[in-house]
Motif scaffolding. Structure first.
Motif, short mmCIF file in Angstrom:
data_model
loop_
_atom_site.label_atom_id
_atom_site.label_comp_id
_atom_site.label_asym_id
_atom_site.label_seq_id
_atom_site.Cartn_x
_atom_site.Cartn_y
_atom_site.Cartn_z
N ARG A 695 0.82 -1.21 0.00
CA ARG A 695 0.00 0.00 0.00
C ARG A 695 0.85 1.26 0.00
NH1 ARG A 695 -3.49 1.16 3.96
NH2 ARG A 695 -4.81 2.23 2.47
N SER A 711 0.48 4.73 3.44
CA SER A 711 0.80 3.39 3.95
C SER A 711 0.16 3.16 5.31
CB SER A 711 2.31 3.20 4.04
OG SER A 711 2.86 4.16 4.93
N GLN A 712 -0.93 3.87 5.57
CA GLN A 712 -1.62 3.72 6.84
C GLN A 712 -2.45 2.44 6.84
OE1 GLN A 712 -1.08 5.74 9.43
NE2 GLN A 712 0.39 6.79 8.13
N PRO A 713 -2.81 1.94 8.03
CA PRO A 713 -3.66 0.75 8.09
C PRO A 713 -4.98 0.96 7.36
CG PRO A 713 -2.70 1.23 10.23
CD PRO A 713 -2.36 2.39 9.35
N SER A 714 -5.40 -0.08 6.67
CA SER A 714 -6.62 0.00 5.88
C SER A 714 -7.84 -0.24 6.76
CB SER A 714 -6.59 -1.06 4.77
OG SER A 714 -7.83 -1.13 4.12
N ILE A 717 -10.20 -5.11 6.98
CA ILE A 717 -9.30 -6.00 7.71
C ILE A 717 -8.58 -6.96 6.78
CG2 ILE A 717 -11.10 -7.69 8.21
CD1 ILE A 717 -9.77 -8.11 10.93
N GLU A 720 -5.73 -5.23 5.31
CA GLU A 720 -4.69 -5.08 6.33
C GLU A 720 -3.91 -6.37 6.51
OE1 GLU A 720 -2.47 -2.95 9.15
OE2 GLU A 720 -3.81 -2.37 7.53
N ARG A 723 -1.52 -6.44 3.67
CA ARG A 723 -0.43 -5.48 3.85
C ARG A 723 0.60 -5.98 4.86
NH1 ARG A 723 0.98 -0.79 6.91
NH2 ARG A 723 -0.64 -1.25 8.42
N LYS A 724 0.14 -6.50 5.98
CA LYS A 724 1.08 -7.02 6.97
C LYS A 724 1.84 -8.23 6.43
CE LYS A 724 -0.99 -5.37 11.25
NZ LYS A 724 -1.45 -5.75 12.61
N GLU A 754 6.03 0.17 9.63
CA GLU A 754 5.54 -1.20 9.51
C GLU A 754 6.59 -2.20 9.95
OE1 GLU A 754 5.26 1.13 7.37
OE2 GLU A 754 3.26 1.25 6.50
#
Length: 1640
Positions: A695, A711-714, A717, A720, A723-724, A754
């Motif tokens: 992201r 690049s913030q948390p989506s 879920i 996210e 992304r993780k 992150e």
């Protein structure tokens, strides 16, 4: 039943409850009345083999098992207690179950006469649920437990089978299983639970959970492919064999203890039920019932019961065989339930040795299966269900022993069954059966050739069907069955792997049909790959593939489900290397399945049919990951890597594949995660793709982000998760390719936060360790942390960040110090600050060990100066003194920094100590400096001020920069010092025997700090008032149009409040005003001057106006939300001012009261955004609202009326408002509602206006409401509202008290006439009862001190029953320590008096210094402690409100004019109650004629309580309760004498069953008797009443009797009466009976 004692007792209770319910049903069905059994019940001598069996077992095990001996003894004790032979279902002696019997009986009557199925469902449902509960209990019951109730249960079942046959037959089967040890309880003991350990020893975490755990399972499966056969044994067959063994064991144990006759009797118990079940089978069409009957018969046959004895004429078996005609025609519903039960039954009947004659043979059973197959019915519900029991019996149960002819017949039968199964091989149930057949044939003796032959037949039949997509693999069960079958087959039939490769690379012509076709094709691929990965090597597979010359479509056809080359014309012309062929095959599967899954998921009408395809695809990706990561297929991995990285017509269109997986992220995040991991194995480094996964550049189709580099948390879920997971995998990829500096730099610069957040994941940990091994990379990480990690509010994130920085390369120690000190060292949380400090110290120590050149390369002098300046500027030098020393040493050693340069930021220099002259001027300057700074402790500053004289204190407090917040602590400390001065007062202050006047004492003994603080505070208040605009107007009126003067005043005040200087001053002075007013109450100081009163009153209104300005919409639109401390300070200050009688009168007139009411109203509205205030009718205020002169006053009345109604609706709980605001708000509402302007309207119930009462209001503002007419007071709702307002607000004058009194008396004078209906009579009685409650509450409020009738500022008189310590002076029993108390104690000093004063000072010290916070209200004063029962509710009126001495003082039994102030009666010296005398003075000052009110009430109650009066019981109860409450107000012995006689007569004539009324009678008798002293006869009657109350099962009766007993004990102790000898044993007996907590 359970080893746990508690569970065993609970299960026994549950069993008894269920059996009682069944007994109730049986009584209802038999129409029998429940009766108690006789005392002696004849017991048949060993008629039941169950009981004999239990006795024999106990006899055999006696002496061997102490547990069983103990259990036997307990059973015998229980039998002795309950009566031998009494059934467990007996309920006639239990009233609760008798009531249930009556309800069930009425339900059964309704069941018999109604034709509505729904109406009778309750009766059937209760019976069904009861039988189901019994079945579950029998499943876990042992032989001993079931044997006790077997006959009883069977007796119940004989009747319930006619109503609910299915559940009844199930209960019979469960009972049979529990008796013969084949239920769950027996199997649990025989075979311990052996569950596979699915968890891994490694810890949790995202990477471990989502990848390592499933990959470890797959690796274990592949590495142990040869041992997977151990897991193929079917559970059904396992339990079947175990049941056979258990049955044999049971019969062996039975045969050891009983002969065959006993065994027959043992089974004969079930014979009647079995016969009924067989009859039910033949007459019903309920398939579930027929299945239950068959299961019962199967259970009996397993226990080797001769079936010929049950069905001698073979009528039942003939009926069952006749059913096959209907089954073959499809005329029987639910065949999938009935068919397998029938065949299990027939298979068990095929064993001739268990029966007298042959009933049916295996060939006949197989013939029936074949006929079902030929009938044309669906195989899944008919033929396959029939084959399951037959195959299990023929292949798994029947052994190899027997005659040669029998073995040949068995082999023939097996061959025939295999051929039948091969005809149905496309069904997964058949795959499961074939897997069982092959696994068992492999384990058999001399079956090697047969195993291979059958394996060959199965593979020859199965593989072509797999290639054509005809095998049904669209479920997990089917896939597992296929895997088990392939694992059970002989490996030699799969060598060479040519058949598997042909199937794998066959052209999937069926893919275009549907989603099911893709699922079957992918299931085939998974099955073949599992065999190739587990049993084949890469060299062999590729060699065979090359020899076969197979190929797959080119990459450009990767997404085409149907091949363009159906005749394989390209097979011979375009020969590819085998590794590329297999790689193309894998990529083709990836492309086709991802495309199909993408289509299904994005189709809004597709439903959830794609879930299994998602699961299959995940497994396929795991297979690919295993093939590439384990190294078992290196050539294929390299070919795949080249194919996805090359460009041209032979390359794979990765952009399309990646797009599909990215768009699948919202629904299938783990698929995208596995795909990313596969790409890392294939060395795929396209930064554009990874940026979308991480992201850094969100995918346009999924995320509508404005910023392209977010690049913030989506908020999703699933995204996210991707992304993780992508971050972890990309870290793993970068760690494996550290030489690629571009990838590393891009990751560290864009995703530092992150990386820190995921630093606990193993791949990220390895990356961080690898980065720190390189100097440049480690420096880049430090720089990235400094620039990117800006949000350091979360302590967990800071701790992870510090752990990431622990391993920084030594060459970056200087940069790390530059990062730690200004950014992380000042963390407000303790743990991160300590970690940062320790890391900084270690790096400073490391720098000290380096050479000068190395230090200069990492850290310059300017950098060191910045570090030191940051450390000093943040005030962390004391907290991190060790680091400061190291930095000073570093500067001195490498930068030649002098000590003065290093210490320039410190406030105190050690070198200047000698030059300091410690004198008064130095101390005064130091105190002035501290008092002008806000960061110092206010209590410490107040203690320093207390050491100065008055003039010096005043000079410090008068400083321009003085901090007014210290005044609060100054008043607290000054109050303590003043009290200490009282204690140390010289003797000349006590020359006069009379009390020293409070004003004179205070002026002589008050602390200088107190005088100076008071002067400073009042000056601050006066200065603030001088700044306010004049004249005062209503600030921001609510609900009406503001006048021009009000608008100007509101504007000027808002401009003034916007000044931060005045703003700070107001909320710093407000807590000091509150503390000062509290100190006046404690010290009993002089009255304030009129000017000071006016200033404080105006300041209180200003505090409320400032609070209103805080919550105004205009300010909230431009500023932050108000601080709760400001709201609390303003409300508490205003509340303290309004509670002072002299100050409240200054607020209660003019515009001040109007502004205060509006402010409180608006604040409550602000605090209740979701729960709006109730709507109040303004009918009564219509005239006042219409007039401009009275509209403001009318609006204030309306606002306060609404707030009181809100308090009534919420029942004073105010759950939606914080506690620290709710208490002052409630107190302000009550205080303002008592103001003369609004009190009359607020005290009127709103129900009167709603009912249309119209009256002209009086007074200057037209807000004075006259008393309510009597006809309105008859309304119940109105009376409830009136009682609430009387209790909440009290009264404000004698006139209001008398008006309320007369209004309530008018309700009592209403009597029903002859023509009154019963409904109206009941309403009149209820109204009279409520009126009595209101009158009682009105009179009880006269016990409030110091102001009777004011519940907000006063407390109810309470004199505890316990005698205080001997004292030379009389202390106040309620309230705080006063000046008069202390001065009086100085007249005759004694040890107890000094101890009292010391204890009170300690008590106040703890409260004043706020060391108890929320628990301060629970602090207990030893010498002024109330009764123990009042600890939880000290302000509530209740039993034993006052002691016996108080009542004797009120009735003049103790004469207050006695010169000694006490009376000696008996052995104890009695003191006159000072609280009683004080209350009498307050009542006399108020002018209330309480004596006449009591006489009138007692006369009325005398008429009501006469036996022939016919007064309703409710009124009698209210009268008795009222007398008990107002007895604390009695002033004559005759009143207590009337109370005693009336209560004794009522206790004699009233039924004893009415325990509610008798509890008050017992307490009233005891209270009156203890005041009067009675003769022996009356005392004996009272003793019996108390004894009966103490033994009552009604808890309130016991509590009332205890209070009455305490009154009698008080009287006996104080008077030394001989009656104590009769009362004391009652108390001792009660205490002994209830002192043990285990006694309940």
């Amino acid at each position: 039943m359970f080893q746990d004692r508690q569970l065993s007792v609970l299960s026994e209770h549950l069993l008894g409850h269920v059996l009682r319910l069944l007994s109730i049903f049986v009584h209802v069905l038999e129409d029998a009345h429940p009766v108690l059994p006789s005392t002696k019940i004849p017991v048949p001598p060993s008629l039941s083999p169950i009981k004999r069996k239990g006795r024999m077992d106990i006899t055999e095990t006696r002496g061997m098992s102490p547990v069983k001996i103990g259990a036997d003894k307990e059973d015998k004790m229980e039998e002795k207690k309950s009566g031998r032979g009494v059934p467990l279902g007996l309920f006639a002696n239990l009233p609760h179950y008798v009531k249930i019997h009556d309800m069930v009986k009425s339900a059964y009557t309704n069941y018999k006469i109604t034709l509505d199925c729904g109406a009778s469902e309750k009766f059937i449902s209760l019976l069904r649920t009861t039988l189901e509960a019994l079945s579950q209990l029998l499943e876990i019951a042992s032989l001993h437990e079931a044997g006790r109730v077997a006959e009883e249960i069977l007796a119940y079942m004989r009747l319930t089978i006619s109503i609910e046959p299915t559940s009844t037959v199930k209960c019979v089967q469960q009972l049979l299983k529990s008796l013969f040890g084949t239920n769950l309880s027996a199997r649990w003991e025989e075979e311990p639970d052996k569950r596979p350990q699915l968890g891994l020893n490694s810890g949790g975490g995202f990477y471990n959970t989502c990848l390592q755990v499933p990959y470890k399972h797959l690796t274990d499966y592949v590495s142990s492919a040869s041992s997977t056969l151990d897991h193929i044994s079917p559970w059904l067959n396992f339990f079947y064999k175990k049941g056979e063994r258990k049955a044999s064991t049971v019969f062996k144990s039975v045969n050891r203890g009983a002969d065959k006759t006993a065994l027959a009797s043992y089974i004969r118990l079930f014979e009647p039920m079995v016969i009924k079940a067989l009859k039910q089978y033949t007459v019903t069409s309920d398939v579930q019932l027929q299945c239950r009957v068959l299961l019962l018969l199967i259970q009996l046959v397993q226990l080797r019961v001769n079936y010929c004895l049950l069905d001698s004429d073979q009528i039942f078996i003939g009926f069952v065989l006749k059913q096959f005609e209907f089954i073959e025609e499809g005329q029987i519903p639910q065949p999938e339930e009935l068919v397998p039960r029938i065949f299990y039954f027939l298979v068990h009947l095929s064993y001739e040795k268990h029966h007298s004659k042959c009933i049916i043979g295996v060939p006949k059973v197989i013939q029936l299966c074949d006929e079902l197959m030929a009938s044309g019915q669906p195989p899944v519900s008919h033929c396959i269900q029939a084959l399951v029991p037959v195959v299990e019996d023929v292949f798994l149960v029947r052994g190899t022993t027997g005659s040669t002819a029998d073995l040949k017949d068995l082999d023939t039968q097996r061959e025939f069954l295999v051929s039948m199964l091969l005809r149905l091989v496309e069904y997964h149930q058949v795959l499961e059966l074939l897997g069982l057949v092959l696994s068992e044939s492999r384990q058999g003796c001399d079956w090697e050739e047969r195993w291979r032959r059958w394996s060959r037949q199965v593979m020859d039949t199965l593989l072509p069907l797999l290639a054509k997509g005809r095998v049904q693999l669209e479920s997990r069960a089917a896939q597992l069955a296929l895997h088990r079958l392939l694992a059970a087959a002989s490996p030699c039939v799969l060598r060479p792997v040519d058949p598997l490769l042909k199937v794998l690379l066959s052209d999937p012509l069926h893919l275009h049909s549907s989603l099911v076709g893709v699922q079957r094709w992918l299931g085939m691929v998974l099955a073949v790959l599992s065999v190739l990965v587990a049993q084949g090597k890469e060299e062999v597979v590729l060699a065979r593939l090359e020899e076969l010359g197979l190929s797959v479509p080119s990459p450009e056809m990767i997404y085409q489900k149907e091949s363009r080359d159906p005749l394989n014309a390209t097979q011979s012309s375009a020969r590819l290397p085998p590794d590329q062929v297999l790689a193309r095959m894998l990529l083709r599967v990836l492309g086709v399945v991802s495309s199909e899954l993408h289509t299904c998921i994005l189709n809004p009408v597709s439903g959830e049919d794609w879930n299994y395809l998602h699961e299959q695809f995940s497994v396929f990706l795991l297979y690919c990951i295993h093939m590439f990561q384990s190294g078992s297929y290196c050539r294929v991995a390299n070919a795949t890597m080249l194919m996805i990285q090359s460009e041209g017509p032979e390359s794979l269109p990765m952009a399309d594949v990646n797009t599909h997986f990215l768009e699948l992220s919202t629904r299938c995040p783990l698929l995208t995660f596995l795909w990313c991991y596969l790409l890392t194995l294939l060395n795929y480094s396209d930064q554009g793709f990874w940026a979308q996964v991480l992201r850094t550049q969100p995918h346009q189709l999924l995320l509508n982000q404005r910023s392209p580099k977010s690049s913030q948390p989506s908020p999703c879920i699933n995204l996210e998760v991707v992304r993780k997971g992508g971050t972890i995998l990309y870290c793993d990829y970068v760690c494996e390719n550290l030489n690629d500096a571009e990838q590393l730099s891009w990751l560290l610069v864009n995703h530092t936060e992150e990386i820190v957040a995921l630093s606990t994941e193993p791949p990220v940990q390895e990356l961080i360790a690898a980065v720190h091994r390189n100097s440049a990379a480690s420096g880049l990480l430090v720089q990235a942390v400094g620039s990117k990690c800006q949000d350091l509010k979360q302590p967990s994130f800071v701790c992870r960040l510090l752990r990431c920085l622990e391993g920084v390369h030594p060459s970056q120690s200087g940069a790390l110090l530059m990062l730690l000190v200004p950014r992380l060292l000042g963390s407000p949380q303790l743990a991160p600050a300590r970690l940062a400090g320790a890391l900084a110290c270690r790096r400073a120590e490391l720098l000290l060990t380096l050479s000068e050149e190395e230090v200069h390369s990492q850290l310059t002098r300017a950098d060191l100066d910045k570090v030191l300046e940051s450390l000093h500027g943040s005030g962390l030098t004391n907290k991190h003194s060790g680091l400061l020393i190291l930095l000073h040493k570093l500067g001195n050693q490498f930068f030649n920094m002098a000590a003065a340069d290093a210490d320039k930021g410190r406030v105190f220099s050690p070198a200047s100590v000698r030059s300091i002259q410690v004198n008064k001027a130095w101390f005064l300057a130091h105190v002035r400096h501290r008092c002008c700074q806000r960061e110092y402790s206010g209590l410490e500053s107040a203690q320093m001020l207390s050491k100065l004289d008055y003039d010096d204190i005043l000079s410090v407090l008068s400083c321009k920069d003085f901090n007014p917040g210290i005044l609060q602590d100054c008043f607290k400390l000054a109050t303590e010092l003043t009290l200490q001065e009282y204690q140390k007062a010289p003797a000349y202050y006590s020359d006069t025997p009379s009390f020293i006047p409070a004003e004179e004492t205070l002026s002589r003994l008050e602390s200088p700090l107190y005088r100076a603080s008071r002067l400073c505070l009042l000056q601050h208040v006066a200065n603030i008032r001088a700044l306010l605009p004049v004249p005062h107007q209503v600030y921001c009126p609510v609900g009406r149009q503001a006048s021009a003067k009000e608008l100007k005043y509101s504007h000027d005040l808002e401009q003034l409040l916007m000044d931060s200087t005045l703003w700070d001053l107001v909320f710093l002075v407000a807590p000091a005003v509150t503390t000062y007013l509290h100190s006046l109450t404690r010290l009993g100081g002089p009255c304030l001057a009129q000017e000071a009163r006016d200033d404080l009153a105006k300041f209180a209104v200003l505090c409320l106006e400032a609070v209103l300005w805080l919550v105004s919409p205009a300010r909230l639109a431009t500023s932050d939300a108000p601080q709760p401390s400001h709201l609390q300070a303003g409300l508490c200050c205003a509340n303290a001012v309004l509670k002072e009688p002299n100050l409240s009168t200054e607020v209660g007139h003019g515009s001040r009261i109007l502004s205060a009411c509006g402010a409180v109203y608006r604040l409550v509205q602000f605090l209740l955004p979701g729960d709006q205030l109730p709507t109040l009718s303004d009918t009564g205020l219509s005239q006042a609202l219409d007039s401009p002169d009275t509209a403001s006053a009318a609006l204030a009345c309306y606002q306060m009326g609404t707030l009181v109604l809100w308090l009534e609706r919420t029942k004073l709980r105010m759950d939606n408002i914080p506690t620290f605001l709710a208490a002052p708000i409630k107190s302000l509402i009550v205080t303002l509602s008592r103001m003369p302007l609004v009190n009359s309207y607020v005290a009127t119930p709103p129900e009167a206006w709603r009912q249309g009462w119209t009256v002209e209001l009086g007074g200057p503002s037209r807000t004075t409401v006259p008393p309510l007419p009597v006809e309105y007071l008859q309304d119940i709702d109105l009376l409830h509202q009136l009682i609430f307002r009387v209790t909440l607000l009290g009264w404000t004058s004698r006139q209001q008290f008398e008006e309320t009194w007369m209004s309530l008396l008018s309700v009592l004078s209403l009597n029903p006439c002859e023509n009154t209906s019963p409904e109206e009579t009941a309403l009149l009685v209820q109204a009279s009862s409520l009126a009595v409650q209101a009158i009682t509450a009105l009179l009880v409020q006269t016990l409030l001190l110091p102001m009777p009738g004011d519940p907000n500022t006063s407390q109810l008189v309470h004199q505890p029953r316990d005698k205080p310590l001997p004292s030379s002076s009389v202390f106040c029993v309620c309230g705080a320590l006063t000046v008069s108390d202390i001065c009086l104690s100085l007249l005759i000093p004694s040890f107890s008096d000094k101890l009292r004063i010391i204890h009170k000072l300690l008590f106040w010290r703890l409260q004043d210094q706020e060391l108890l916070s929320a628990d301060a209200g629970k602090l207990d004063h030893v010498f002024q402690r109330g009764n123990l029962e009042r600890l939880d509710a000290p302000c509530r009126y209740g039993y034993s409100q006052v002691s016996l001495e108080y009542l004797w003082t009120a009735t003049r039994i103790l004469d207050p004019k006695d010169s000694t102030g006490s009376a000696a009666t008996g052995k104890v010296k009695l003191s006159v109650s000072k609280a009683c005398l004080e209350r009498e003075q307050c009542l006399a000052a108020s002018g209330l004629d309480l004596h006449s009110c009591l006489h009138f009430l007692l006369d009325l109650y005398s008429q009501w309580t006469l036996p022939q009066s016919g007064t309703p019981l409710r009124l009698v109860k209210e009268a008795i309760t009222s007398v008990l409450s107002i007895s604390d107000l009695f002033t004559e012995r005759a009143q207590f004498q009337w109370m005693l006689e009336t209560f004794l007569e009522l206790s004699r004539s009233h039924p004893s069953e009415d325990e509610i009324l008798h509890q008050y009678l017992v307490l009233g008798c005891c209270k009156a008797a203890s005041v009067l002293g009675v003769d022996a006869e009356v005392h004996e009657r009272i003793k019996k009443l108390v004894e009966g109350g103490l033994k009552s099962a009604f808890l309130p009766s016991r509590i009332a009797a205890l209070h009455g007993l305490l009154y009698l004990l008080q009287g006996g102790t104080l008077l030394g009466s001989d009656h104590m000898l009769q009362i004391l044993p009652l108390a001792i007996e009660y205490i002994q009976r209830h002192i043990d907590a285990r006694a309940g």
